[in-house]
Design an enzyme around this catalytic site. Structure first.
Site, PDB file in Angstrom:
ATOM      1  N   CYS A   5      17.757  -3.283   6.237  1.00 48.61           N
ATOM      2  CA  CYS A   5      18.404  -2.172   6.916  1.00 48.61           C
ATOM      3  C   CYS A   5      19.468  -1.558   6.008  1.00 48.61           C
ATOM      4  CB  CYS A   5      19.097  -2.663   8.168  1.00 48.61           C
ATOM      5  SG  CYS A   5      18.014  -3.533   9.286  1.00 48.61           S
ATOM      6  N   ARG A  10      15.402   0.911   1.250  1.00 45.95           N
ATOM      7  CA  ARG A  10      15.701  -0.453   1.671  1.00 45.95           C
ATOM      8  C   ARG A  10      14.833  -0.892   2.846  1.00 45.95           C
ATOM      9  NH1 ARG A  10      20.854  -2.409   0.319  1.00 45.95           N
ATOM     10  NH2 ARG A  10      20.989  -3.495   2.287  1.00 45.95           N
ATOM     11  N   TRP A  61      14.838  -1.917   9.155  1.00 47.82           N
ATOM     12  CA  TRP A  61      13.667  -2.688   8.732  1.00 47.82           C
ATOM     13  C   TRP A  61      13.607  -3.853   9.695  1.00 47.82           C
ATOM     14  CZ3 TRP A  61      12.750  -7.551   6.207  1.00 47.82           C
ATOM     15  CH2 TRP A  61      11.500  -7.668   5.598  1.00 47.82           C
ATOM     16  N   ASN A  63      23.291  -4.658   9.644  1.00 46.65           N
ATOM     17  CA  ASN A  63      22.280  -5.127   8.690  1.00 46.65           C
ATOM     18  C   ASN A  63      22.427  -6.633   8.627  1.00 46.65           C
ATOM     19  OD1 ASN A  63      20.704  -5.751   6.468  1.00 46.65           O
ATOM     20  ND2 ASN A  63      22.170  -4.941   4.975  1.00 46.65           N
ATOM     21  N   GLY A  64      21.337  -7.374   8.825  1.00 49.32           N
ATOM     22  CA  GLY A  64      21.422  -8.832   8.785  1.00 49.32           C
ATOM     23  C   GLY A  64      20.801  -9.442  10.027  1.00 49.32           C
ATOM     24  N   GLU A  83       2.601 -10.688 -12.492  1.00 51.23           N
ATOM     25  CA  GLU A  83       3.365  -9.479 -12.170  1.00 51.23           C
ATOM     26  C   GLU A  83       2.416  -8.284 -11.970  1.00 51.23           C
ATOM     27  OE1 GLU A  83       6.132  -8.785 -11.119  1.00 51.23           O
ATOM     28  OE2 GLU A  83       6.476  -6.695 -11.607  1.00 51.23           O
ATOM     29  N   LYS A 137       2.140  -6.114  -8.510  1.00 52.21           N
ATOM     30  CA  LYS A 137       2.304  -4.645  -8.439  1.00 52.21           C
ATOM     31  C   LYS A 137       1.110  -4.022  -7.728  1.00 52.21           C
ATOM     32  CE  LYS A 137       5.648  -4.322  -9.076  1.00 52.21           C
ATOM     33  NZ  LYS A 137       6.715  -5.139  -9.555  1.00 52.21           N
ATOM     34  N   GLU A 165       1.249  -4.787  -3.980  1.00 49.61           N
ATOM     35  CA  GLU A 165       2.355  -4.147  -3.278  1.00 49.61           C
ATOM     36  C   GLU A 165       2.086  -2.686  -2.970  1.00 49.61           C
ATOM     37  OE1 GLU A 165       6.673  -5.536  -4.502  1.00 49.61           O
ATOM     38  OE2 GLU A 165       5.463  -5.071  -6.248  1.00 49.61           O
ATOM     39  N   HIS A 215     -12.081 -23.649 -13.361  1.00 47.39           N
ATOM     40  CA  HIS A 215     -11.767 -24.717 -12.412  1.00 47.39           C
ATOM     41  C   HIS A 215     -11.801 -24.209 -10.973  1.00 47.39           C
ATOM     42  CE1 HIS A 215     -10.847 -27.354 -15.706  1.00 47.39           C
ATOM     43  NE2 HIS A 215     -10.081 -26.412 -16.241  1.00 47.39           N
ATOM     44  N   LYS A 270      13.434  -2.918  -0.316  1.00 49.75           N
ATOM     45  CA  LYS A 270      13.893  -3.042  -1.698  1.00 49.75           C
ATOM     46  C   LYS A 270      14.844  -4.210  -1.876  1.00 49.75           C
ATOM     47  CE  LYS A 270      14.381  -1.636  -5.926  1.00 49.75           C
ATOM     48  NZ  LYS A 270      13.255  -1.957  -6.813  1.00 49.75           N
TER      49      LYS A 270
HETATM   50  C1  F6R Z   1       8.556  -6.549  -6.269  1.00 47.76           C
HETATM   51  C2  F6R Z   1       9.984  -6.705  -6.094  1.00 47.76           C
HETATM   52  C3  F6R Z   1      10.457  -7.926  -5.386  1.00 47.76           C
HETATM   53  C4  F6R Z   1      11.843  -8.339  -5.878  1.00 47.76           C
HETATM   54  C5  F6R Z   1      12.370  -9.503  -5.039  1.00 47.76           C
HETATM   55  C6  F6R Z   1      13.717  -9.989  -5.546  1.00 47.76           C
HETATM   56  O1  F6R Z   1       8.224  -5.375  -6.951  1.00 47.76           O
HETATM   57  O2  F6R Z   1      10.776  -5.871  -6.465  1.00 47.76           O
HETATM   58  O3  F6R Z   1       9.545  -8.968  -5.523  1.00 47.76           O
HETATM   59  O4  F6R Z   1      11.763  -8.707  -7.217  1.00 47.76           O
HETATM   60  O5  F6R Z   1      12.491  -9.106  -3.713  1.00 47.76           O
HETATM   61  O6  F6R Z   1      14.651  -8.964  -5.558  1.00 47.76           O
HETATM   62  P1  F6R Z   1      15.893  -8.986  -6.532  1.00 47.76           P
HETATM   63  O7  F6R Z   1      15.398  -8.885  -7.924  1.00 47.76           O
HETATM   64  O8  F6R Z   1      16.729  -7.809  -6.122  1.00 47.76           O
HETATM   65  O9  F6R Z   1      16.600 -10.302  -6.278  1.00 47.76           O
END
Ligand code: F6R
Length: 608
Positions: A2, A27, A74, A99-100, A481, A485, A488, A504, A603
């Protein structure tokens, strides 16, 4: 997560709050809302979906007023709906944004219901509105009422509250979720992230855990710490210009951020290298002695940042000779880790506010680590403030939910850490890696020049439901990674494997429908990787290989090859990340998904 914005000004705040919400939308974005005090009454709009839906309501029925609070949600407690959207009111006397997560809300709710309060949402937040109303009715002022209410709350929160009882005042509180105060001229603001307020100020106070703040007319700001003492907190000037928070000529923030990588990698290196060597002091004056005494390293992070940690394990063990463990924070924080003498604790985080990573750091501080280091992109974030040492990644604001430039600058920082630990331990200088770091921005530019070809390649994925990513050594985390991506932002199910593991089990998945993406830099595992690719070819799998131009893997039936410029083996994981980011991006664009704000994701994950 949020996002909160609040304002007390000498002008109409509706536009400021709305712009703040738009900037916080990254966010989390399932609903949003705004309450403004107008002629002694609280007036509110709430809307399901994106902030644009709220903007439309405001166009039809504006909410003028000189103080207000707003929120983008969120969902955690209660589905996304208008009734669950914030602000929550109690009898139009009090409004709250939060938020929380309030862990003890059920117990509080029962007590409030027994006292005659009616609930109109399924959220944990609504209890705060009613608790505040209760305190205000007993004669307390808004600040004192908030102080009493938060003392009974369990869990994590950042709050913004206002009431008809005290017009022109907004009170904020921070415990476990981020909240900053924006300092204006005769006006003041609150927000979850400075980005939300860059249109009105570049001066911020970062609240500490347990702080309560009151912002009033004329820009008056009063802060009280968790013990009830009035405190002065420093005012910081935000480093990055407002331009960083706009898309510019790009269609999406993610694309802009991918293309910013040459520039931000230069920024991450700036002032941290001499001609042949790394400057260990970049990590702080105590780093030299600390690294000299470091016998092992534990790296803790989440998601993409965790993948950066996995790459660093290969680097630190190979180039600094230090054993490394890497673990996701949500697991580490509930284990009973064994901490050998001389272990350094390192967290990696783009935001510096990730709840699990922060909890892991707080837990680690109760164990006998020799020190704590945060590698982070947000100065003033909780992780940075609570760690002994920190190194900023200087990626600038990252708005796209899928992390790109924050990841590659973390890798740069981790290579600086590797070289620094190695140097502090008196090992030979790695002048060739330093030189390679200096040429990295130019190489990244060359790779970004392949964007058109990668866009064409992406067509082969638009109809796919699954994909496999393969890598070996430090490129296994890059495969992880790449798969993350793609998942996501395009919602294609993707898995990554160390290429040697294929036989395996996962080989059973390979048929003519399965795209297999592999990164093949020119390193000492290349021949092994080529054999693994043959295993895929022999099963009819469709191979897409990102390869060093010198390795002699060429386009042939069933293999599409994208050639990358030669790079020092140590830095290949950085360079090979870029085409995988671009591939995911173009596949998502073809599929028409919401690239910058993929479904269900936020985010900055400030709840557990
Ligand atoms: C994926 C992504 C997330 C963050 C994760 C940790 O693209 O961005 O997997 O890496 O939520 O977030 P931070 O780096 O802000 O601790």
């Amino acid at each position: 997560m949020c996002g909160i914005v609040a304002a007390v000004a000498q002008r109409n705040v509706q536009g400021i709050l709305l712009e703040g919400l738009k900037r916080l939308e990254y966010r989390g974005y399932d609903s949003s809302g705004m309450t403004v005090l107008n002629n002694g009454s609280l007036t509110r709009h709430r809307a399901l979906g994106k902030v644009a839906a709220l903007a439309e309501q405001l166009d039809n029925a504006p909410l003028p007023g000189m103080s207000g609070i707003a929120h983008t949600r969120w969902a955690t407690h209660g589905k996304p709906s208008e009734a669950n959207a914030h602000p929550h009111h109690s009898s139009d006397q009090v409004a709250v944004v939060h938020n929380g997560i309030i862990e003890n809300y059920e117990h509080i709710k029962q007590a409030l219901q027994a006292n005659g309060y009616t609930f109109t949402s399924e959220t944990d937040t609504e209890v705060i509105a009613h608790l505040l109303a209760d305190k205000l009715n007993s004669g307390l002022g808004l600040f004192e009422a908030t102080q009493e209410v938060v003392s009974g709350l369990g869990g994590a929160y950042a709050l913004g509250v206002m009431s008809v009882v005290e017009p022109g005042v907004v009170v904020g509180a921070r415990q476990g979720s981020p909240l900053v105060v924006g300092v204006g001229i005769d006006e003041a603001f609150l927000a979850s992230d400075p980005l939300a307020l860059l249109q009105v100020t570049d001066r911020f106070i970062y609240l500490e855990e347990g702080d309560l703040v009151e912002i009033r007319e004329q820009g008056a700001i009063q802060i009280v710490d968790r013990d009830g003492h009035q405190v002065e907190r420093p005012v910081h000037t935000f480093e990055h210009g407002d331009g960083a928070a706009s898309k510019g000529e790009y269609r999406h923030y993610m694309l802009k951020e991918i293309f910013e990588q040459p520039e931000v990698i230069s920024a991450a290196l700036e002032g941290r290298l001499s001609t042949n060597s790394v400057l260990v002091e970049s990590f702080g004056p105590e780093a030299q002695v600390l690294f000299q005494n470091t016998r092992q390293i534990h790296i803790i992070a989440c998601g993409t940042s965790y993948h950066a940690g996995l790459v660093a394990r290969y680097w630190l063990e190979r180039y600094a000779g230090v054993p490394v463990q890497v673990e996701v924070a949500s697991e580490y924080r509930y284990r009973h880790p064994v901490v050998p003498d001389g272990t350094l604790f390192v967290t990696l985080s783009q935001s510096g506010e990730t709840a699990d990573t922060l909890a892991a750091l707080r837990f680690a501080k109760t164990l006998h680590y020799v020190g704590t280091l945060a590698i982070c992109n947000v100065p003033g974030s909780s992780l940075v403030r609570e760690s002994d040492m920190s190194l900023m990644t200087h990626a600038g604001p990252e708005i796209g939910v899928a992390s790109t430039k924050a990841f590659t600058t973390q890798l740069v920082a981790l290579m600086l850490l590797t070289l620094s630990v190695s140097k502090a331990k008196g090992q030979p200088e790695r002048a060739e890696i330093v030189a390679a770091l200096q040429s990295l921005p130019a190489l990244c530019k060359q790779v970004l020049g392949l964007a058109g070809q990668i866009e064409t390649l992406s067509q082969a994925f638009a109809e796919k439901h699954h994909a496999l990513f393969l890598g070996r050594g430090a490129h296994y985390p890059i495969a992880l990674e790449g798969a993350l991506k793609l998942k996501e932002i395009s919602y294609i199910h993707a898995e990554a494997y160390p290429a040697g593991e294929l036989k395996h089990g996962p080989l059973a998945l390979v048929d003519s429908e399965m795209p297999v993406i592999s990164v093949a830099p020119n390193d000492d595992l290349l021949e092994k990787l080529k054999s693994n690719l043959q295993e895929v070819r022999a099963r009819g799998g469709q191979l897409f290989v990102f390869a060093d131009q010198a390795v002699g893997i060429n386009d042939q039936d069933g293999i599409r090859v994208m050639k990358l410029p030669h790079v020092h083996e140590a830095l290949a994981p950085l360079l090979y990340t870029l085409p995988l980011q671009l591939l995911s991006y173009y596949v998502a664009v073809l599929k028409g998904t919401d690239v910058d704000q993929p479904r269900n994701l936020a985010k900055s994950v400030t709840v557990e």
